[in-house]
Scaffold this motif. Structure first.
Motif, PDB file in Angstrom:
ATOM      1  N   PHE A   2      80.888  43.743  26.802  1.00 20.66           N
ATOM      2  CA  PHE A   2      81.685  44.949  27.021  1.00 20.66           C
ATOM      3  C   PHE A   2      80.804  46.197  26.968  1.00 20.66           C
ATOM      4  N   ASN A   3      79.835  46.224  26.051  1.00 19.69           N
ATOM      5  CA  ASN A   3      78.922  47.366  25.968  1.00 19.69           C
ATOM      6  C   ASN A   3      78.078  47.498  27.234  1.00 19.69           C
ATOM      7  N   VAL A   4      77.590  46.390  27.753  1.00 19.17           N
ATOM      8  CA  VAL A   4      76.790  46.419  28.990  1.00 19.17           C
ATOM      9  C   VAL A   4      77.638  46.967  30.137  1.00 19.17           C
ATOM     10  N   LEU A   5      78.872  46.503  30.251  1.00 17.76           N
ATOM     11  CA  LEU A   5      79.758  46.986  31.317  1.00 17.76           C
ATOM     12  C   LEU A   5      80.047  48.482  31.175  1.00 17.76           C
ATOM     13  N   ARG A   6      80.268  48.943  29.951  1.00 19.08           N
ATOM     14  CA  ARG A   6      80.517  50.368  29.721  1.00 19.08           C
ATOM     15  C   ARG A   6      79.276  51.192  30.029  1.00 19.08           C
ATOM     16  N   GLU A   7      78.129  50.754  29.552  1.00 18.20           N
ATOM     17  CA  GLU A   7      76.891  51.503  29.761  1.00 18.20           C
ATOM     18  C   GLU A   7      76.490  51.549  31.240  1.00 18.20           C
ATOM     19  N   ALA A   8      76.885  50.538  32.009  1.00 14.33           N
ATOM     20  CA  ALA A   8      76.606  50.524  33.448  1.00 14.33           C
ATOM     21  C   ALA A   8      77.603  51.389  34.216  1.00 14.33           C
ATOM     22  N   GLY A   9      78.668  51.822  33.537  1.00  5.00           N
ATOM     23  CA  GLY A   9      79.666  52.683  34.173  1.00  5.00           C
ATOM     24  C   GLY A   9      80.833  51.950  34.791  1.00  5.00           C
ATOM     25  N   LEU A  10      80.932  50.656  34.540  1.00  7.22           N
ATOM     26  CA  LEU A  10      82.028  49.877  35.118  1.00  7.22           C
ATOM     27  C   LEU A  10      83.332  50.011  34.339  1.00  7.22           C
ATOM     28  N   LEU A  11      83.237  50.234  33.040  1.00  2.29           N
ATOM     29  CA  LEU A  11      84.426  50.322  32.188  1.00  2.29           C
ATOM     30  C   LEU A  11      84.533  51.671  31.518  1.00  2.29           C
ATOM     31  N   ARG A  12      85.760  52.079  31.295  1.00  5.24           N
ATOM     32  CA  ARG A  12      86.051  53.200  30.401  1.00  5.24           C
ATOM     33  C   ARG A  12      86.759  52.557  29.210  1.00  5.24           C
TER      34      ARG A  12
ATOM     35  N   GLY B 287      94.923  53.222  18.329  1.00  8.01           N
ATOM     36  CA  GLY B 287      94.924  52.761  16.936  1.00  8.01           C
ATOM     37  C   GLY B 287      93.562  52.139  16.643  1.00  8.01           C
ATOM     38  N   THR B 288      93.573  50.890  16.246  1.00  2.53           N
ATOM     39  CA  THR B 288      92.317  50.195  15.966  1.00  2.53           C
ATOM     40  C   THR B 288      91.902  49.277  17.109  1.00  2.53           C
ATOM     41  N   THR B 289      92.667  49.273  18.179  1.00  2.00           N
ATOM     42  CA  THR B 289      92.395  48.392  19.316  1.00  2.00           C
ATOM     43  C   THR B 289      91.577  49.122  20.372  1.00  2.00           C
ATOM     44  N   LYS B 290      90.475  48.495  20.786  1.00  2.00           N
ATOM     45  CA  LYS B 290      89.655  49.077  21.848  1.00  2.00           C
ATOM     46  C   LYS B 290      90.189  48.583  23.184  1.00  2.00           C
ATOM     47  N   MET B 291      90.549  49.547  24.025  1.00  2.00           N
ATOM     48  CA  MET B 291      91.100  49.251  25.339  1.00  2.00           C
ATOM     49  C   MET B 291      90.013  49.411  26.404  1.00  2.00           C
ATOM     50  N   ASN B 292      90.195  48.693  27.522  1.00  2.00           N
ATOM     51  CA  ASN B 292      89.225  48.700  28.616  1.00  2.00           C
ATOM     52  C   ASN B 292      89.939  48.964  29.927  1.00  2.00           C
ATOM     53  N   ALA B 293      89.414  49.921  30.678  1.00  2.00           N
ATOM     54  CA  ALA B 293      89.943  50.230  32.004  1.00  2.00           C
ATOM     55  C   ALA B 293      88.781  50.236  32.982  1.00  2.00           C
ATOM     56  N   LEU B 294      88.993  49.703  34.148  1.00  2.00           N
ATOM     57  CA  LEU B 294      87.983  49.699  35.193  1.00  2.00           C
ATOM     58  C   LEU B 294      87.857  51.104  35.773  1.00  2.00           C
ATOM     59  N   ARG B 295      86.658  51.575  35.971  1.00  2.00           N
ATOM     60  CA  ARG B 295      86.422  52.911  36.536  1.00  2.00           C
ATOM     61  C   ARG B 295      86.372  52.800  38.063  1.00  2.00           C
ATOM     62  N   ALA B 296      87.404  52.213  38.649  1.00  2.00           N
ATOM     63  CA  ALA B 296      87.419  51.887  40.073  1.00  2.00           C
ATOM     64  C   ALA B 296      87.257  53.106  40.971  1.00  2.00           C
ATOM     65  N   GLU B 297      88.010  54.157  40.721  1.00  2.00           N
ATOM     66  CA  GLU B 297      87.935  55.347  41.580  1.00  2.00           C
ATOM     67  C   GLU B 297      86.568  56.008  41.494  1.00  2.00           C
ATOM     68  N   GLU B 298      86.037  56.096  40.287  1.00  2.00           N
ATOM     69  CA  GLU B 298      84.720  56.704  40.107  1.00  2.00           C
ATOM     70  C   GLU B 298      83.632  55.878  40.784  1.00  2.00           C
ATOM     71  N   LEU B 299      83.721  54.553  40.646  1.00  2.00           N
ATOM     72  CA  LEU B 299      82.742  53.676  41.290  1.00  2.00           C
ATOM     73  C   LEU B 299      82.855  53.740  42.810  1.00  2.00           C
ATOM     74  N   GLU B 300      84.073  53.830  43.313  1.00  2.00           N
ATOM     75  CA  GLU B 300      84.272  53.935  44.765  1.00  2.00           C
ATOM     76  C   GLU B 300      83.651  55.225  45.285  1.00  2.00           C
ATOM     77  N   HIS B 301      83.788  56.292  44.517  1.00  2.00           N
ATOM     78  CA  HIS B 301      83.198  57.569  44.922  1.00  2.00           C
ATOM     79  C   HIS B 301      81.668  57.481  44.938  1.00  2.00           C
ATOM     80  N   ARG B 302      81.092  56.853  43.916  1.00  2.00           N
ATOM     81  CA  ARG B 302      79.625  56.777  43.784  1.00  2.00           C
ATOM     82  C   ARG B 302      79.013  55.734  44.712  1.00  2.00           C
ATOM     83  N   PHE B 303      79.638  54.546  44.803  1.00  2.00           N
ATOM     84  CA  PHE B 303      79.118  53.430  45.604  1.00  2.00           C
ATOM     85  C   PHE B 303      80.255  52.866  46.459  1.00  2.00           C
ATOM     86  N   PRO B 304      80.574  53.523  47.562  1.00  2.00           N
ATOM     87  CA  PRO B 304      81.721  53.112  48.386  1.00  2.00           C
ATOM     88  C   PRO B 304      81.679  51.635  48.784  1.00  2.00           C
TER      89      PRO B 304
END
Length: 117
Positions: free
Chosen positions: A65-75, A80-97
């Motif tokens: 999960f850290n590798v994916l976040r550091e690469a910019g794939l996840l936000r 609470g105490t739960t870590k949530m993960n969302a794909l940065r799809a729109e941002e990635l599409e803008h950067r690498f169509p």
């Protein structure tokens, strides 16, 4: 101590302008990480780290999960105490169509192979 604890909950994400295609592709080279991205791409909502059944230890899962976040794939963010993960799809599409769409389509094809004529 309260101040240090509050800072530990801040999750740093790279800016879109700082993403490199090499780092994204290296992150996606691992099948466990590709499976996380694939699942999030087909999900309508962010998922907790615990929602993924990765065939690795908890510490290795955290590393993925850290590798994916550091690469910019996840936000990632806390609810609470739960870590949530969302794909940065729109941002990635803008950067690498088209890159993320191609990766997800390839993962779909691997998951559901069709026989050749």
């Amino acid at each position: 101590m309260g101040r240090a604890r509050a800072n530990a909950r801040v999750i740093v994400h790279p800016g879109v302008e700082d993403l490199s295609v090499q780092q994204v592709l290296e992150a996606l080279a691992d099948p466990a990480r590709r499976s996380v991205v694939h699942r999030l791409a087909h999900c309508d909502a962010p998922l907790s780290c615990g929602a993924f059944d990765l065939p690795v230890s908890r510490s290795t899962s955290t590393h993925h999960f850290n590798v994916l976040r550091e690469a910019g794939l996840l936000r990632q963010y806390y609810v609470g105490t739960t870590k949530m993960n969302a794909l940065r799809a729109e941002e990635l599409e803008h950067r690498f169509p088209g890159l993320l769409r191609a990766v997800v389509a390839a993962a779909d094809a691997e998951a559901h192979p069709r026989s050749l004529p």
